[in-house]
Design a protein around this motif. Structure first.
Motif, PDB file in Angstrom:
ATOM      1  N   ASP A 144       0.806  -1.218   0.000  1.00  0.00           N
ATOM      2  CA  ASP A 144       0.000   0.000   0.000  1.00  0.00           C
ATOM      3  C   ASP A 144       0.838   1.267   0.000  1.00  0.00           C
ATOM      4  N   GLY A 145       2.126   1.117  -0.272  1.00  0.00           N
ATOM      5  CA  GLY A 145       2.993   2.286  -0.306  1.00  0.00           C
ATOM      6  C   GLY A 145       3.607   2.622   1.029  1.00  0.00           C
ATOM      7  N   SER A 146       3.417   1.744   2.016  1.00  0.00           N
ATOM      8  CA  SER A 146       4.031   1.986   3.324  1.00  0.00           C
ATOM      9  C   SER A 146       5.543   2.120   3.176  1.00  0.00           C
ATOM     10  N   ASP A 147       6.131   2.935   4.004  1.00  0.00           N
ATOM     11  CA  ASP A 147       7.563   3.202   3.910  1.00  0.00           C
ATOM     12  C   ASP A 147       8.345   2.046   4.549  1.00  0.00           C
ATOM     13  N   VAL A 148       8.408   0.937   3.806  1.00  0.00           N
ATOM     14  CA  VAL A 148       9.160  -0.226   4.267  1.00  0.00           C
ATOM     15  C   VAL A 148      10.395  -0.365   3.374  1.00  0.00           C
ATOM     16  N   PRO A 149      11.603  -0.254   3.939  1.00  0.00           N
ATOM     17  CA  PRO A 149      12.816  -0.308   3.114  1.00  0.00           C
ATOM     18  C   PRO A 149      12.884  -1.565   2.261  1.00  0.00           C
ATOM     19  N   GLY A 150      13.208  -1.395   0.992  1.00  0.00           N
ATOM     20  CA  GLY A 150      13.405  -2.512   0.086  1.00  0.00           C
ATOM     21  C   GLY A 150      12.141  -3.093  -0.508  1.00  0.00           C
ATOM     22  N   ARG A 151      10.973  -2.557  -0.170  1.00  0.00           N
ATOM     23  CA  ARG A 151       9.726  -3.135  -0.661  1.00  0.00           C
ATOM     24  C   ARG A 151       9.245  -2.488  -1.968  1.00  0.00           C
ATOM     25  N   GLY A 152       9.860  -1.410  -2.387  1.00  0.00           N
ATOM     26  CA  GLY A 152       9.499  -0.839  -3.677  1.00  0.00           C
ATOM     27  C   GLY A 152       8.200  -0.054  -3.658  1.00  0.00           C
ATOM     28  N   PRO A 153       7.724   0.364  -4.852  1.00  0.00           N
ATOM     29  CA  PRO A 153       6.521   1.195  -4.933  1.00  0.00           C
ATOM     30  C   PRO A 153       5.244   0.409  -4.639  1.00  0.00           C
ATOM     31  N   ALA A 154       4.180   1.153  -4.395  1.00  0.00           N
ATOM     32  CA  ALA A 154       2.879   0.539  -4.113  1.00  0.00           C
ATOM     33  C   ALA A 154       2.385  -0.257  -5.318  1.00  0.00           C
ATOM     34  N   TRP A 155       1.564  -1.278  -5.028  1.00  0.00           N
ATOM     35  CA  TRP A 155       0.966  -2.075  -6.091  1.00  0.00           C
ATOM     36  C   TRP A 155      -0.283  -1.357  -6.592  1.00  0.00           C
ATOM     37  N   THR A 156      -0.136  -0.556  -7.598  1.00  0.00           N
ATOM     38  CA  THR A 156      -1.285   0.099  -8.222  1.00  0.00           C
ATOM     39  C   THR A 156      -1.271  -0.214  -9.707  1.00  0.00           C
ATOM     40  N   PHE A 157      -2.454  -0.443 -10.258  1.00  0.00           N
ATOM     41  CA  PHE A 157      -2.539  -0.812 -11.665  1.00  0.00           C
ATOM     42  C   PHE A 157      -2.133   0.345 -12.551  1.00  0.00           C
ATOM     43  N   PRO A 158      -1.367   0.043 -13.608  1.00  0.00           N
ATOM     44  CA  PRO A 158      -0.851   1.097 -14.485  1.00  0.00           C
ATOM     45  C   PRO A 158      -1.848   1.469 -15.575  1.00  0.00           C
ATOM     46  N   ALA A 159      -1.584   2.583 -16.225  1.00  0.00           N
ATOM     47  CA  ALA A 159      -2.320   2.940 -17.434  1.00  0.00           C
ATOM     48  C   ALA A 159      -1.782   2.105 -18.592  1.00  0.00           C
ATOM     49  N   PHE A 160      -2.648   1.744 -19.500  1.00  0.00           N
ATOM     50  CA  PHE A 160      -2.278   0.893 -20.623  1.00  0.00           C
ATOM     51  C   PHE A 160      -1.083   1.431 -21.397  1.00  0.00           C
ATOM     52  N   ASP A 161      -1.050   2.734 -21.653  1.00  0.00           N
ATOM     53  CA  ASP A 161      -0.001   3.300 -22.498  1.00  0.00           C
ATOM     54  C   ASP A 161       1.103   3.999 -21.711  1.00  0.00           C
ATOM     55  N   ASP A 162       1.190   3.713 -20.414  1.00  0.00           N
ATOM     56  CA  ASP A 162       2.246   4.296 -19.586  1.00  0.00           C
ATOM     57  C   ASP A 162       3.531   3.497 -19.779  1.00  0.00           C
ATOM     58  N   GLN A 163       4.519   4.103 -20.391  1.00  0.00           N
ATOM     59  CA  GLN A 163       5.757   3.395 -20.692  1.00  0.00           C
ATOM     60  C   GLN A 163       6.900   3.756 -19.737  1.00  0.00           C
ATOM     61  N   THR A 164       6.554   4.380 -18.596  1.00  0.00           N
ATOM     62  CA  THR A 164       7.625   4.746 -17.667  1.00  0.00           C
ATOM     63  C   THR A 164       8.255   3.515 -17.032  1.00  0.00           C
ATOM     64  N   SER A 165       7.488   2.430 -16.940  1.00  0.00           N
ATOM     65  CA  SER A 165       8.019   1.181 -16.403  1.00  0.00           C
ATOM     66  C   SER A 165       7.366   0.039 -17.162  1.00  0.00           C
ATOM     67  N   LEU A 166       8.150  -0.681 -17.951  1.00  0.00           N
ATOM     68  CA  LEU A 166       7.590  -1.699 -18.820  1.00  0.00           C
ATOM     69  C   LEU A 166       7.159  -2.942 -18.058  1.00  0.00           C
ATOM     70  N   ILE A 167       7.799  -3.262 -16.957  1.00  0.00           N
ATOM     71  CA  ILE A 167       7.451  -4.447 -16.187  1.00  0.00           C
ATOM     72  C   ILE A 167       7.332  -4.064 -14.708  1.00  0.00           C
ATOM     73  N   LEU A 168       6.188  -4.384 -14.134  1.00  0.00           N
ATOM     74  CA  LEU A 168       5.982  -4.204 -12.700  1.00  0.00           C
ATOM     75  C   LEU A 168       6.140  -5.555 -12.029  1.00  0.00           C
ATOM     76  N   ASP A 169       6.744  -5.576 -10.859  1.00  0.00           N
ATOM     77  CA  ASP A 169       7.040  -6.826 -10.165  1.00  0.00           C
ATOM     78  C   ASP A 169       6.330  -6.819  -8.822  1.00  0.00           C
ATOM     79  N   TRP A 170       5.275  -7.623  -8.730  1.00  0.00           N
ATOM     80  CA  TRP A 170       4.517  -7.720  -7.488  1.00  0.00           C
ATOM     81  C   TRP A 170       4.767  -9.098  -6.881  1.00  0.00           C
ATOM     82  N   ARG A 171       5.692  -9.170  -5.958  1.00  0.00           N
ATOM     83  CA  ARG A 171       6.077 -10.426  -5.310  1.00  0.00           C
ATOM     84  C   ARG A 171       5.743 -10.371  -3.827  1.00  0.00           C
TER      85      ARG A 171
END
Length: 241
Positions: A144-171
């Protein structure tokens, strides 16, 4: 040139980049994935008509799930993708899915009419029953975007044509919050009989509701107790018959 035009358009389509966002999701090989009693979750295969468990990624839209509104979860849940689970051999599940034009999922397990707006919160939900009954085993996690070191950005669905990040990794190791169940050695809401303190994921269950026979017996006992108190009051000094 006119005859060559269809072929040229076909070749152009092959080299033109496809504007789609890919989400890779799952856990790590060898992860500890437990049920509420400490047993391991059995093999679960997508397409099985009656799988033991479901491993899914998705969204609740604008609905915010928590342990006080579990009865409503199934009404809002939208599946973005589903994955197989290998069971006790290596406790592994993973998926790779694209966001397509119209904000819909490329997965055959998703409802083609469900849309996932850019910015909707994403979740991984593992369950054996969509209803919060005593036999249900659930774990719902997110970042949820909590400030946890090493956990990366929040899991939010991207826009279809948003090319700022080609692959999101939700592990699972980048999740921050267990909405229900246990995550990365942290025990969240729900019930469990196992006392394990080391786990990557653990499903939790629900408190059984009192059955009708118990409620009838309790009601009869309270009536009897009330009559007994009145009877005693009748014979105390100053009391009336």
């Amino acid at each position: 040139m006119i005859r060559l035009l269809p072929g040229l358009l076909f070749l152009l389509a092959l080299v033109t980049p496809v504007h789609a966002q890919t989400i890779q999701w799952g856990d790590l090989v060898g992860a500890t994935v437990l049920q509420s009693d400490g047993s391991t979750i059995p093999v679960a295969l997508v397409g099985d008509p009656s799988p033991a468990f479901h491993f899914e990624i998705g969204s609740f839209g604008s609905f915010v799930p928590d342990d006080t509104n579990t009865a409503l979860w199934k009404d809002f849940w939208k599946i973005f993708d589903a994955a197989d689970f290998t069971g006790p051999t290596d406790n592994f599940f993973q998926g790779s899915v694209d966001m397509l034009s119209g904000q819909v999922s490329s997965s055959p397990d998703a409802n083609p009419t469900d849309t996932f707006a850019a910015g909707e919160q994403g979740y991984i939900w593992i369950y054996n029953d969509l209803d919060p009954v005593p036999t249900a085993e659930w774990v719902l996690i997110t970042n949820d975007g909590s400030d946890v070191p090493g956990r990366g950005p929040a899991w939010t669905f991207p826009a279809f044509d948003d090319q700022t990040s080609l692959i999101l990794d939700w592990r699972t190791d980048t999740a921050t919050t267990p909405i229900y169940g246990g995550l990365n050695d942290t025990t969240g809401p729900g019930e469990r009989t196992d006392s394990s303190t080391v786990f990557d994921l653990q499903t939790h269950t629900f408190v059984p509701e009192p059955d009708s026979a118990f409620l009838l017996g309790l009601g009869a006992f309270l009536i009897f107790l009330r009559r007994g108190v009145r009877k005693i009051d009748c014979y105390r000094p100053g009391g009336t018959r």
